[in-house]
Design a protein around this motif. Structure first.
Motif, mmCIF file in Angstrom:
data_model
loop_
_atom_site.group_PDB
_atom_site.id
_atom_site.type_symbol
_atom_site.label_atom_id
_atom_site.label_comp_id
_atom_site.label_asym_id
_atom_site.label_seq_id
_atom_site.Cartn_x
_atom_site.Cartn_y
_atom_site.Cartn_z
ATOM 1 N N GLY A 21 -4.512 -0.660 -1.949
ATOM 2 C CA GLY A 21 -5.186 -0.015 -0.308
ATOM 3 C C GLY A 21 -6.448 0.165 0.128
ATOM 4 O O GLY A 21 -7.070 1.019 -0.568
ATOM 5 N N VAL A 22 -6.475 0.581 1.282
ATOM 6 C CA VAL A 22 -7.391 1.072 1.562
ATOM 7 C C VAL A 22 -7.918 2.208 2.550
ATOM 8 O O VAL A 22 -6.383 2.537 3.251
ATOM 9 N N VAL A 23 -9.439 2.702 2.750
ATOM 10 C CA VAL A 23 -9.489 3.977 3.606
ATOM 11 C C VAL A 23 -9.927 2.973 5.177
ATOM 12 O O VAL A 23 -10.716 2.395 4.839
ATOM 13 N N GLY A 24 -8.564 2.794 6.383
ATOM 14 C CA GLY A 24 -8.709 3.005 7.070
ATOM 15 C C GLY A 24 -8.064 2.229 8.130
ATOM 16 O O GLY A 24 -6.580 2.264 7.653
ATOM 17 N N SER A 25 -7.995 2.151 9.905
ATOM 18 C CA SER A 25 -6.534 2.394 10.611
ATOM 19 C C SER A 25 -5.941 1.662 9.963
ATOM 20 O O SER A 25 -6.037 0.276 10.283
ATOM 21 N N GLY A 26 -4.887 2.203 10.172
ATOM 22 C CA GLY A 26 -3.628 0.895 10.773
ATOM 23 C C GLY A 26 -3.609 1.044 8.814
ATOM 24 O O GLY A 26 -2.452 -0.212 8.588
ATOM 25 N N ASP A 27 -4.086 1.373 7.649
ATOM 26 C CA ASP A 27 -3.602 1.338 6.477
ATOM 27 C C ASP A 27 -3.406 2.634 5.759
ATOM 28 O O ASP A 27 -3.206 3.382 6.369
ATOM 29 N N SER A 48 -1.649 10.551 10.787
ATOM 30 C CA SER A 48 -0.671 11.032 12.258
ATOM 31 C C SER A 48 0.166 11.577 12.300
ATOM 32 O O SER A 48 1.096 11.284 11.628
ATOM 33 N N GLY A 82 5.975 -1.007 7.787
ATOM 34 C CA GLY A 82 5.840 -1.967 7.860
ATOM 35 C C GLY A 82 4.769 -2.348 6.710
ATOM 36 O O GLY A 82 4.777 -2.726 5.213
ATOM 37 N N VAL A 83 3.919 -1.957 6.767
ATOM 38 C CA VAL A 83 2.351 -1.822 5.754
ATOM 39 C C VAL A 83 2.928 -0.642 4.902
ATOM 40 O O VAL A 83 2.852 -1.272 3.229
ATOM 41 N N LEU A 86 5.661 -2.654 1.847
ATOM 42 C CA LEU A 86 4.500 -3.413 2.052
ATOM 43 C C LEU A 86 4.183 -2.597 0.561
ATOM 44 O O LEU A 86 3.703 -3.537 -0.323
ATOM 45 N N ARG A 87 3.321 -2.106 0.882
ATOM 46 C CA ARG A 87 2.262 -0.774 0.020
ATOM 47 C C ARG A 87 3.364 -0.925 -1.460
ATOM 48 O O ARG A 87 2.325 -0.763 -1.977
ATOM 49 N N GLN A 90 3.801 -3.114 -3.589
ATOM 50 C CA GLN A 90 2.668 -3.560 -4.473
ATOM 51 C C GLN A 90 2.155 -2.843 -5.346
ATOM 52 O O GLN A 90 2.101 -2.897 -6.818
#
Lengths: 98, 208
Positions: A21-27, A48, A82-83, A86-87, A90
């Motif tokens: 994964g990544v440090v980023g909005s929506g993730d 959030s 959903g994200v 999936l993560r 993964q």
């Protein structure tokens, strides 16, 4: 910013640590580590506020299909359920690769 | 009217938006201050454009729909790399995200890539309403219609990070969907955001 954790009983070992994964909005970032204790522990830090029940629903579903002794640390930047699902799929796949 | 996710739309009034539940107070306040919405990555519904409203707080987002005839202006991320298109004037000290954006122009001038800011930076530049803090991230999109190697992507990310003074959040727009540049440079499988939801894809399958 909100933090909480959830624990579920578990029996199976994972092969190794994994980080995706990544440090980023929506993730989000997920780190999974093997545990000696018979449980899956989720430790969440999320940008959030107010979604604890949504997280619990995602983990209820995940642990119904996956049974791993592990600590799963999540650093969330507003990922949708959903994200998150999936993560999680993964990171489990990588943690069980030989 | 061809619209893409991340395009900012100026609307006439909050009443032009359709939502499943009544708009919360923060959304009405936010639209009064700056009547702009952002196109979401979703399909149109009965001809309605899927949009999002953002508030000043993190997490203040709500989905809505708008009819094309109620849109008075479309601002794409790609237009906002040109300071002449900005609706805001900074004296000597722009916010760090805007300063960083200006710094990055030189990197992209040497490539053929179409790129631009999204998120809070795009919102401020397009609307003229100053909401950026010096701690604000800089979100970018880059169109990548043709295969990009991990090596070239890594080199690009390194150059961008060197010049930016804020945290960068860069999304590659591939034919399959949006992929984080930070993830793309080091992973075999990446998360792709598509119109029908997120999916995992091997990087070799992003341009098939």
């Amino acid at each position: 910013m909100e933090s909480f954790s959830f624990k579920y009983p578990a029996t199976k070992n994972i092969s190794q640590r994994a980080h995706i994964g990544v440090v980023g909005s929506g993730d989000l970032e997920i780190l999974i580590s093997p545990s000696e204790i018979d449980q899956t522990e989720f430790v969440i830090r999320t940008a959030s506020d107010g979604f604890k029940q949504t997280w619990k629903a995602v983990f209820d579903r995940f642990t119904a299909l996956n049974d791993f002794k592990a600590v799963i640390t999540i650093n969330d930047f507003g990922a949708t359920p959903g994200v998150v699902s999936l993560r999680l799929a993964q990171v489990i796949e990588i943690a069980n690769q030989n | 009217m061809e619209l893409s996710a991340h395009d900012l739309l100026k609307i006439k009034a909050a009443e032009d938006l359709q939502t499943d539940t009544p708009l919360p107070d923060w959304a009405i306040k936010s639209l009064k201050l700056a009547p702009y919405v952002v196109v979401r990555r979703a399909d149109t519904k009965n001809g309605l454009i899927p949009v999002g409203i953002r508030g000043s707080q993190r997490g203040q987002r709500i989905a809505a729909w708008v009819q094309a005839e109620n849109v008075t202006e479309v601002i794409t991320p790609y237009r906002l790399t040109n300071p002449d298109c900005w609706k805001v004037n900074y004296d000597k000290n722009p916010p760090e995200a805007v300063y960083s954006l200006k710094q990055l122009i030189s990197v992209f001038e040497k490539t053929a890539l179409n790129w631009g800011p999204t998120g809070s930076t795009a919102f401020e530049l397009a609307s003229g309403v100053k909401t950026l803090k010096d701690s604000s991230d800089l979100d970018l999109v880059i169109q990548v219609p043709n295969p990009l190697s991990q090596k070239d992507a890594q080199a690009l990310l390194k150059k961008l990070r060197k010049l930016a003074t804020v945290q960068l959040d860069v999304q590659l727009l591939t034919p399959v969907g949006g992929v984080s540049l930070a993830e793309f440079v080091g992973a075999e499988t990446v998360l792709v955001k598509t119109k029908s939801g997120p999916l995992l894809s091997k990087i070799s399958e992003l341009w098939i």
